[in-house]
Design a protein around this motif. Structure first.
Motif, PDB file in Angstrom:
ATOM      1  N   ILE A 111      34.422  78.364  72.186  1.00  0.00           N
ATOM      2  CA  ILE A 111      35.837  78.109  72.408  1.00  0.00           C
ATOM      3  C   ILE A 111      36.118  76.622  72.203  1.00  0.00           C
ATOM      4  N   TRP A 112      37.113  76.309  71.390  1.00  0.00           N
ATOM      5  CA  TRP A 112      37.560  74.927  71.153  1.00  0.00           C
ATOM      6  C   TRP A 112      36.441  74.017  70.653  1.00  0.00           C
ATOM      7  N   GLY A 113      35.530  74.595  69.855  1.00  0.00           N
ATOM      8  CA  GLY A 113      34.434  73.805  69.319  1.00  0.00           C
ATOM      9  C   GLY A 113      33.267  73.646  70.265  1.00  0.00           C
ATOM     10  N   VAL A 114      33.337  74.275  71.431  1.00  0.00           N
ATOM     11  CA  VAL A 114      32.284  74.177  72.437  1.00  0.00           C
ATOM     12  C   VAL A 114      31.534  75.503  72.525  1.00  0.00           C
ATOM     13  N   HIS A 115      30.199  75.428  72.458  1.00  0.00           N
ATOM     14  CA  HIS A 115      29.376  76.619  72.683  1.00  0.00           C
ATOM     15  C   HIS A 115      29.061  76.669  74.172  1.00  0.00           C
ATOM     16  N   LEU A 116      29.617  77.639  74.871  1.00  0.00           N
ATOM     17  CA  LEU A 116      29.419  77.753  76.310  1.00  0.00           C
ATOM     18  C   LEU A 116      27.981  78.157  76.606  1.00  0.00           C
ATOM     19  N   SER A 117      27.359  77.412  77.508  1.00  0.00           N
ATOM     20  CA  SER A 117      25.961  77.666  77.850  1.00  0.00           C
ATOM     21  C   SER A 117      25.810  77.855  79.354  1.00  0.00           C
ATOM     22  N   SER A 118      25.033  78.862  79.725  1.00  0.00           N
ATOM     23  CA  SER A 118      24.771  79.121  81.139  1.00  0.00           C
ATOM     24  C   SER A 118      23.490  78.441  81.610  1.00  0.00           C
ATOM     25  N   ALA A 119      22.872  77.647  80.733  1.00  0.00           N
ATOM     26  CA  ALA A 119      21.614  76.982  81.073  1.00  0.00           C
ATOM     27  C   ALA A 119      21.823  75.942  82.164  1.00  0.00           C
ATOM     28  N   LYS A 168      43.947  53.927  74.055  1.00  0.00           N
ATOM     29  CA  LYS A 168      43.588  55.296  73.727  1.00  0.00           C
ATOM     30  C   LYS A 168      44.700  55.911  72.885  1.00  0.00           C
ATOM     31  N   SER A 169      44.630  57.204  72.621  1.00  0.00           N
ATOM     32  CA  SER A 169      45.673  57.848  71.827  1.00  0.00           C
ATOM     33  C   SER A 169      45.840  59.291  72.255  1.00  0.00           C
ATOM     34  N   ASP A 170      47.019  59.836  71.995  1.00  0.00           N
ATOM     35  CA  ASP A 170      47.318  61.233  72.281  1.00  0.00           C
ATOM     36  C   ASP A 170      47.410  62.010  70.975  1.00  0.00           C
ATOM     37  N   VAL A 171      46.844  63.217  70.979  1.00  0.00           N
ATOM     38  CA  VAL A 171      47.020  64.134  69.855  1.00  0.00           C
ATOM     39  C   VAL A 171      48.399  64.769  69.995  1.00  0.00           C
ATOM     40  N   VAL A 172      49.125  64.888  68.886  1.00  0.00           N
ATOM     41  CA  VAL A 172      50.484  65.422  68.906  1.00  0.00           C
ATOM     42  C   VAL A 172      50.626  66.510  67.844  1.00  0.00           C
ATOM     43  N   THR A 173      51.161  67.657  68.232  1.00  0.00           N
ATOM     44  CA  THR A 173      51.546  68.658  67.242  1.00  0.00           C
ATOM     45  C   THR A 173      53.060  68.587  67.059  1.00  0.00           C
ATOM     46  N   TRP A 174      53.484  68.725  65.823  1.00  0.00           N
ATOM     47  CA  TRP A 174      54.905  68.673  65.476  1.00  0.00           C
ATOM     48  C   TRP A 174      55.311  70.005  64.853  1.00  0.00           C
ATOM     49  N   GLU A 231      44.670  75.058  67.034  1.00  0.00           N
ATOM     50  CA  GLU A 231      43.232  74.876  66.919  1.00  0.00           C
ATOM     51  C   GLU A 231      42.907  73.590  66.154  1.00  0.00           C
ATOM     52  N   GLN A 232      43.705  73.303  65.143  1.00  0.00           N
ATOM     53  CA  GLN A 232      43.517  72.066  64.386  1.00  0.00           C
ATOM     54  C   GLN A 232      43.709  70.855  65.290  1.00  0.00           C
ATOM     55  N   ALA A 233      44.729  70.902  66.144  1.00  0.00           N
ATOM     56  CA  ALA A 233      44.990  69.801  67.067  1.00  0.00           C
ATOM     57  C   ALA A 233      43.836  69.632  68.050  1.00  0.00           C
ATOM     58  N   ILE A 234      43.310  70.738  68.549  1.00  0.00           N
ATOM     59  CA  ILE A 234      42.237  70.682  69.538  1.00  0.00           C
ATOM     60  C   ILE A 234      40.965  70.067  68.958  1.00  0.00           C
ATOM     61  N   THR A 235      40.732  70.253  67.652  1.00  0.00           N
ATOM     62  CA  THR A 235      39.543  69.635  67.057  1.00  0.00           C
ATOM     63  C   THR A 235      39.572  68.117  67.218  1.00  0.00           C
ATOM     64  N   HIS A 236      40.777  67.547  67.244  1.00  0.00           N
ATOM     65  CA  HIS A 236      40.898  66.096  67.371  1.00  0.00           C
ATOM     66  C   HIS A 236      40.705  65.613  68.805  1.00  0.00           C
ATOM     67  N   LEU A 237      40.662  66.540  69.770  1.00  0.00           N
ATOM     68  CA  LEU A 237      40.270  66.169  71.130  1.00  0.00           C
ATOM     69  C   LEU A 237      38.756  65.978  71.222  1.00  0.00           C
ATOM     70  N   PRO A 290      42.467  64.233  81.003  1.00  0.00           N
ATOM     71  CA  PRO A 290      42.675  63.338  79.858  1.00  0.00           C
ATOM     72  C   PRO A 290      42.578  64.025  78.505  1.00  0.00           C
ATOM     73  N   HIS A 291      42.298  65.334  78.495  1.00  0.00           N
ATOM     74  CA  HIS A 291      42.078  66.046  77.234  1.00  0.00           C
ATOM     75  C   HIS A 291      43.187  67.067  77.005  1.00  0.00           C
ATOM     76  N   ARG A 292      44.375  66.566  76.699  1.00  0.00           N
ATOM     77  CA  ARG A 292      45.518  67.446  76.486  1.00  0.00           C
ATOM     78  C   ARG A 292      46.336  66.971  75.283  1.00  0.00           C
ATOM     79  N   ILE A 293      47.310  67.785  74.902  1.00  0.00           N
ATOM     80  CA  ILE A 293      48.051  67.564  73.662  1.00  0.00           C
ATOM     81  C   ILE A 293      49.547  67.466  73.926  1.00  0.00           C
TER      82      ILE A 293
END
Length: 285
Positions: free
Chosen positions: A36-44, A113-119, A147-153, A171-174
């Motif tokens: 999800i969102w470029g992250v592989h969830l791990s239960s390790a 810092k910077s904010d990701v923005v979708t238009w 999803e494209q915007a989230i990649t930039h997070l 701090p990880h929002r759009i």
């Protein structure tokens, strides 16, 4: 892609984040999906930083209710699998029907810092049937933009944790900007109504704690139904993030660094297409 080696604040056994992490094996097994969102969830153990980042978003969205967070995450993972997200397939080419309708940029802030923005440029719609006539196609385009915007997070690589619920901001929002200039023809159109309702429901269900602020710019009076729809389908906390800006020239000072906002929206930067290309080129460099 290697994930972050950042350090998360220590968790006690009774901490909601620890409890949710212990449920991950069942969640992943039930969902049949783990990305999800470029992250592989791990239960390790010890828990991976990026995994905790995702789990924390789900916990914050339900005020630390572990049962609700587990249920919501399971549903999202199943949805992502069914929708065909997180695959190696080439991105969809939506063609000219969606040309100029959506962009992703970054806007710098005073703290460096910077904010990701979708238009969402609704004024670019010339024929409603083209983007809105096929609901599934429209939703795929809109989700692709998100999803494209989230990649930039860059959630898989960040080393900045998310505070516990009620103890600080995420701090990880759009930021989202909806531009309604020149859309008088949208008045109460059923195609737009259905599409808007569907997008709101998907974002509410499957993108928790992703919205920083949402700006509605140059909203005509006849578009007041948009806000009625919002009040019906989003939480009170989400609705508090909405800002209506009558004059587009006032948007720039709300977003941040003026050089990262087009001149027509009160900034000092180039047009949206150029800014979006600059972001893509910068990320690939």
């Amino acid at each position: 892609m290697a994930e972050s080696t950042g350090t998360w604040p220590s968790l006690t056994n009774d901490h909601p984040l620890h409890q949710l992490h212990t449920r991950l094996p069942k969640i992943l097994a039930d969902a049949g999906h783990s990305t999800i969102w470029g992250v592989h969830l791990s239960s390790a153990a010890p828990p991976a930083f990026a995994t905790l980042l995702v789990l924390q978003k789900y916990l914050r969205s339900v005020a630390n209710d572990v049962d609700k967070a587990a249920e919501s995450l399971t549903k999202t993972l199943k949805w992502r699998k069914d929708f065909g997200l997180d695959t190696d397939a080439a991105p969809d080419d939506f063609g000219p029907d969606f040309e100029g309708l959506g962009y992703v940029t970054k806007v710098g802030k005073a703290d460096g810092k910077s904010d990701v923005v979708t238009w969402n440029v609704y004024g670019a719609v010339k024929d409603l049937k083209k983007p809105f006539g096929d609901l599934d196609r429209f939703l795929r385009w809109r989700i692709n933009l998100m999803e494209q915007a989230i990649t930039h997070l860059d959630l898989s690589n960040t080393s900045i944790p998310i505070p516990d619920y009620g103890k600080g901001s995420d701090p990880h929002r759009i930021d989202q900007v909806h531009l309604y200039g020149g859309v008088s023809f949208l008045r109460m159109n059923p195609l737009v109504r259905v599409a808007s309702k569907a997008v709101i429901e998907i974002m509410q269900a499957h993108y928790p704690e992703m919205l920083l602020r949402k700006f509605f710019v140059e909203v005509p009076l006849i578009m007041s139904w948009v806000f009625t729809a919002i009040s019906l389908f989003v939480s009170t906390e989400t609705a508090k993030k909405f800002q209506v800006i009558s004059y587009k020239e006032n948007l720039g000072k709300e977003l941040g660094k003026l050089e990262d906002v087009p001149v027509e929206y009160g900034g000092k930067g180039p047009d949206l297409k150029t800014l979006a290309q600059q972001l893509e080129n910068g990320e690939k460099a």
